[in-house]
Design a protein around this motif. Structure first.
Motif, PDB file in Angstrom:
ATOM      1  N   SER A 156       0.828  -1.212   0.000  1.00 56.68           N
ATOM      2  CA  SER A 156       0.000   0.000   0.000  1.00 56.68           C
ATOM      3  C   SER A 156       0.856   1.253   0.000  1.00 56.68           C
ATOM      4  O   SER A 156       0.500   2.270  -0.612  1.00 56.68           O
ATOM      5  N   LEU A 157       2.017   1.198   0.684  1.00 58.44           N
ATOM      6  CA  LEU A 157       2.925   2.344   0.687  1.00 58.44           C
ATOM      7  C   LEU A 157       3.452   2.625  -0.708  1.00 58.44           C
ATOM      8  O   LEU A 157       3.473   3.774  -1.160  1.00 58.44           O
ATOM      9  N   CYS A 158       3.869   1.587  -1.411  1.00 61.54           N
ATOM     10  CA  CYS A 158       4.391   1.777  -2.769  1.00 61.54           C
ATOM     11  C   CYS A 158       3.319   2.326  -3.706  1.00 61.54           C
ATOM     12  O   CYS A 158       3.619   3.148  -4.586  1.00 61.54           O
ATOM     13  N   GLU A 159       2.083   1.891  -3.530  1.00 62.47           N
ATOM     14  CA  GLU A 159       0.995   2.407  -4.360  1.00 62.47           C
ATOM     15  C   GLU A 159       0.763   3.895  -4.091  1.00 62.47           C
ATOM     16  O   GLU A 159       0.553   4.680  -5.022  1.00 62.47           O
ATOM     17  N   LEU A 160       0.824   4.281  -2.827  1.00 59.48           N
ATOM     18  CA  LEU A 160       0.657   5.694  -2.478  1.00 59.48           C
ATOM     19  C   LEU A 160       1.814   6.537  -3.004  1.00 59.48           C
ATOM     20  O   LEU A 160       1.616   7.656  -3.507  1.00 59.48           O
ATOM     21  N   LEU A 161       3.034   6.035  -2.914  1.00 59.63           N
ATOM     22  CA  LEU A 161       4.197   6.757  -3.439  1.00 59.63           C
ATOM     23  C   LEU A 161       4.089   6.935  -4.953  1.00 59.63           C
ATOM     24  O   LEU A 161       4.446   7.991  -5.492  1.00 59.63           O
ATOM     25  N   LYS A 162       3.577   5.915  -5.622  1.00 56.10           N
ATOM     26  CA  LYS A 162       3.409   5.999  -7.080  1.00 56.10           C
ATOM     27  C   LYS A 162       2.391   7.072  -7.449  1.00 56.10           C
ATOM     28  O   LYS A 162       2.588   7.843  -8.404  1.00 56.10           O
ATOM     29  N   GLN A 163       1.308   7.163  -6.698  1.00 62.27           N
ATOM     30  CA  GLN A 163       0.299   8.195  -6.956  1.00 62.27           C
ATOM     31  C   GLN A 163       0.877   9.592  -6.773  1.00 62.27           C
ATOM     32  O   GLN A 163       0.619  10.492  -7.584  1.00 62.27           O
ATOM     33  N   LEU A 164       1.666   9.778  -5.712  1.00 65.22           N
ATOM     34  CA  LEU A 164       2.250  11.099  -5.449  1.00 65.22           C
ATOM     35  C   LEU A 164       3.328  11.446  -6.475  1.00 65.22           C
ATOM     36  O   LEU A 164       3.533  12.617  -6.793  1.00 65.22           O
ATOM     37  N   ALA A 165       4.033  10.423  -6.976  1.00 69.68           N
ATOM     38  CA  ALA A 165       5.083  10.671  -7.969  1.00 69.68           C
ATOM     39  C   ALA A 165       4.515  11.018  -9.338  1.00 69.68           C
ATOM     40  O   ALA A 165       5.234  11.570 -10.184  1.00 69.68           O
ATOM     41  N   THR A 166       3.244  10.714  -9.559  1.00 71.92           N
ATOM     42  CA  THR A 166       2.604  11.002 -10.853  1.00 71.92           C
ATOM     43  C   THR A 166       1.367  11.878 -10.675  1.00 71.92           C
ATOM     44  O   THR A 166       0.466  11.863 -11.513  1.00 71.92           O
TER      45      THR A 166
ATOM     46  N   VAL B  59      11.984   9.083  -3.793  1.00 67.96           N
ATOM     47  CA  VAL B  59      11.580   8.220  -2.685  1.00 67.96           C
ATOM     48  C   VAL B  59      11.131   6.853  -3.202  1.00 67.96           C
ATOM     49  O   VAL B  59      11.509   5.801  -2.662  1.00 67.96           O
ATOM     50  N   GLN B  60      10.344   6.847  -4.261  1.00 65.81           N
ATOM     51  CA  GLN B  60       9.856   5.583  -4.819  1.00 65.81           C
ATOM     52  C   GLN B  60      11.001   4.732  -5.352  1.00 65.81           C
ATOM     53  O   GLN B  60      11.030   3.509  -5.158  1.00 65.81           O
ATOM     54  N   ARG B  61      11.967   5.374  -6.020  1.00 67.01           N
ATOM     55  CA  ARG B  61      13.105   4.608  -6.543  1.00 67.01           C
ATOM     56  C   ARG B  61      13.897   3.951  -5.422  1.00 67.01           C
ATOM     57  O   ARG B  61      14.423   2.843  -5.589  1.00 67.01           O
ATOM     58  N   TYR B  62      13.998   4.633  -4.275  1.00 65.67           N
ATOM     59  CA  TYR B  62      14.766   4.034  -3.180  1.00 65.67           C
ATOM     60  C   TYR B  62      13.985   2.918  -2.487  1.00 65.67           C
ATOM     61  O   TYR B  62      14.530   1.847  -2.206  1.00 65.67           O
ATOM     62  N   VAL B  63      12.705   3.144  -2.218  1.00 64.79           N
ATOM     63  CA  VAL B  63      11.910   2.148  -1.506  1.00 64.79           C
ATOM     64  C   VAL B  63      11.728   0.894  -2.358  1.00 64.79           C
ATOM     65  O   VAL B  63      11.850  -0.236  -1.869  1.00 64.79           O
TER      66      VAL B  63
END
Length: 442
Positions: free
Chosen positions: A303-313, A334-338
């Motif tokens: 769920s964290l990765c999905e939220l980071l993806k939304q914020l990155a786009t 942040v997404q690339r590191y996580v």
């Protein structure tokens, strides 16, 4: 009688003046005169060129030294006037004096001069904290953080004196949020640079957690989180992350368990600065967790990765274009590191050939914090302040050519800097662990 236009002027003879007197005819030059003239000009040019005389370099150096001395005397005189101005009855005069002290400590490294006056300056700033209004408290707190940047561990007595006052102001809900945010930054900076007391660092960390916990459990555009509180939470979270970079390993594990899930609530806040700060805090927790365990995975990572993806786009139109651009840039890193374990890589040019490379979230958080404190004086301190130069592996002051890494590739420099920074961070944490054992033993 009219003059005949065809009459030609007769040459020859001697020139005459208006009164008929004979004027001397110019003498024709010969080769001997030319040689004499050249000798005269060459002698004159030598006499006029002071740099060719012995001792001229010493004279120039003396003039430059006297100029530096006069500038230092002017600085000291102006700084003393500002120190005295902080005790004036007029609030406007005190504000002007505090602004002068702040600018002076930001733009000039004067640790030797400040060391002999730190008690007096601290006493004046404490009076401003106790009696002044919020704008005066904010400036006084900012000046105290600059004292820590200037003196480092030599400001430990200053931190011991001001820590109870700053903590009280930071936790007081009746204090203006700007002053509370400045106190949070000053406490974290001073503890980071000037104190090795683990118990004080732990107490301060808990106090900062009490502030940014107020944003947990709140959805996007929640009316219970006004913009002033969002700003204060952002400052507290930034200060907390700075202390987290030097926390012992067992403390880091506790923070990961307590905050990694809850920080996702702040990613949904309406304030873009708070969203970005929360994203960087999550990346920092992941970095510290992977230093302890290379195979670390969060239980709610999907769920964290999905939220980071939304914020990155993110392309929501009700947000400003500048805010969307800043947010996408941050959360892509942040997404690339996580997800991909790709560390951030940022280069900061200091001077002509001195290059500071930030290769981890720990380095980035520390550098951003000192940029916030020093503002326009960051470049000056990075060049001459030995405390900051040692922290970022820049070498002794004056070493700006990077001859030992200049021939290496970017990937090699990144690897070397990251390894050195990681080793130093672990050494500091180990030192703090030893202090903790000593304190608990007694």
């Amino acid at each position: 009688m009219p003059k005949n236009k065809n009459t030609k002027k007769r040459g020859g003879g001697k020139a005459q003046g208006q009164d008929g007197a004979t004027l001397p005819v110019p003498r024709q030059k010969n080769d001997e005169d030319d040689d004499e003239s050249l000798d005269h000009w060459s002698t004159q040019s030598v006499l006029s060129d002071n740099s060719s005389w012995p001792g001229s370099d010493l004279a120039a150096a003396g003039e430059e030294s006297s100029e530096d001395t006069s500038q230092q005397e002017m600085f000291e005189e102006k700084f003393s006037e500002n120190m005295d101005g902080t005790l004036e009855k007029s609030a406007k005069t005190r504000l002007t004096a505090l602004q002068g002290i702040q600018k002076a400590l930001q733009k000039k490294y004067v640790a030797d001069y400040l060391f002999d006056r730190k008690e007096t300056l601290t006493d004046h700033l404490v009076k401003c904290l106790r009696k002044g209004k919020w704008d005066e408290q904010e400036l006084a707190a900012s000046c105290l953080s600059l004292v820590a940047v200037q003196l480092g561990s030599d400001a430990s007595s200053v931190f011991d004196t001001v820590q109870p006052i700053l903590t009280s102001l930071m936790m007081d809900n009746s204090t203006h949020y700007k002053a509370r945010g400045a106190c949070a930054t000053t406490l974290a900076t001073s503890c980071f640079l000037s104190s090795d007391d683990l118990e004080k660092a732990k107490f301060l960390t808990n106090a900062l957690e009490d502030i940014f916990r107020m944003g947990y459990g709140k959805g996007e555009n929640s009316p219970t989180v006004p913009s002033e509180l969002s700003w204060l939470i952002c400052q507290a979270l930034s200060a907390w992350c700075l202390l987290l970079t030097i926390s012992p390993s067992y403390e880091v594990q506790t923070h990961i368990n307590n905050h990694l899930r809850s920080l996702q609530d702040l990613l949904r806040n309406s304030d873009v600065d708070l969203r970005i700060m929360a994203g960087e805090a999550i990346a920092l927790l992941y970095e510290l967790a992977r230093d302890l365990d290379g195979d670390f995975e969060h239980e709610d990572e999907a769920s964290l990765c999905e939220l980071l993806k939304q914020l990155a786009t993110d392309s929501v139109k009700h947000r400003a274009k500048k805010d969307r651009r800043q947010q996408r840039s941050c959360f892509r890193d942040v997404q690339r590191y996580v997800v991909d374990l790709e560390s951030p890589c940022e280069s900061v040019k200091l001077g002509k050939e001195n290059l500071l490379e930030l290769n981890s979230w720990t380095q980035k958080r520390q550098y951003d914090c000192f940029c916030h404190v020093l503002m326009t004086g960051t470049s000056v301190h990075m060049k001459v302040n030995p405390i900051l130069r040692e922290m970022f592996d820049l070498g002794a002051p004056g070493l700006d050519d990077y001859s030992h890494t200049k021939s290496l590739s970017k990937a090699q420099r990144t690897f070397i800097n990251a390894a050195a920074f990681k080793a130093r961070t672990k050494a500091r944490a180990k030192h703090r662990d030893k202090r903790a054992v000593t304190v608990n033993a007694f």
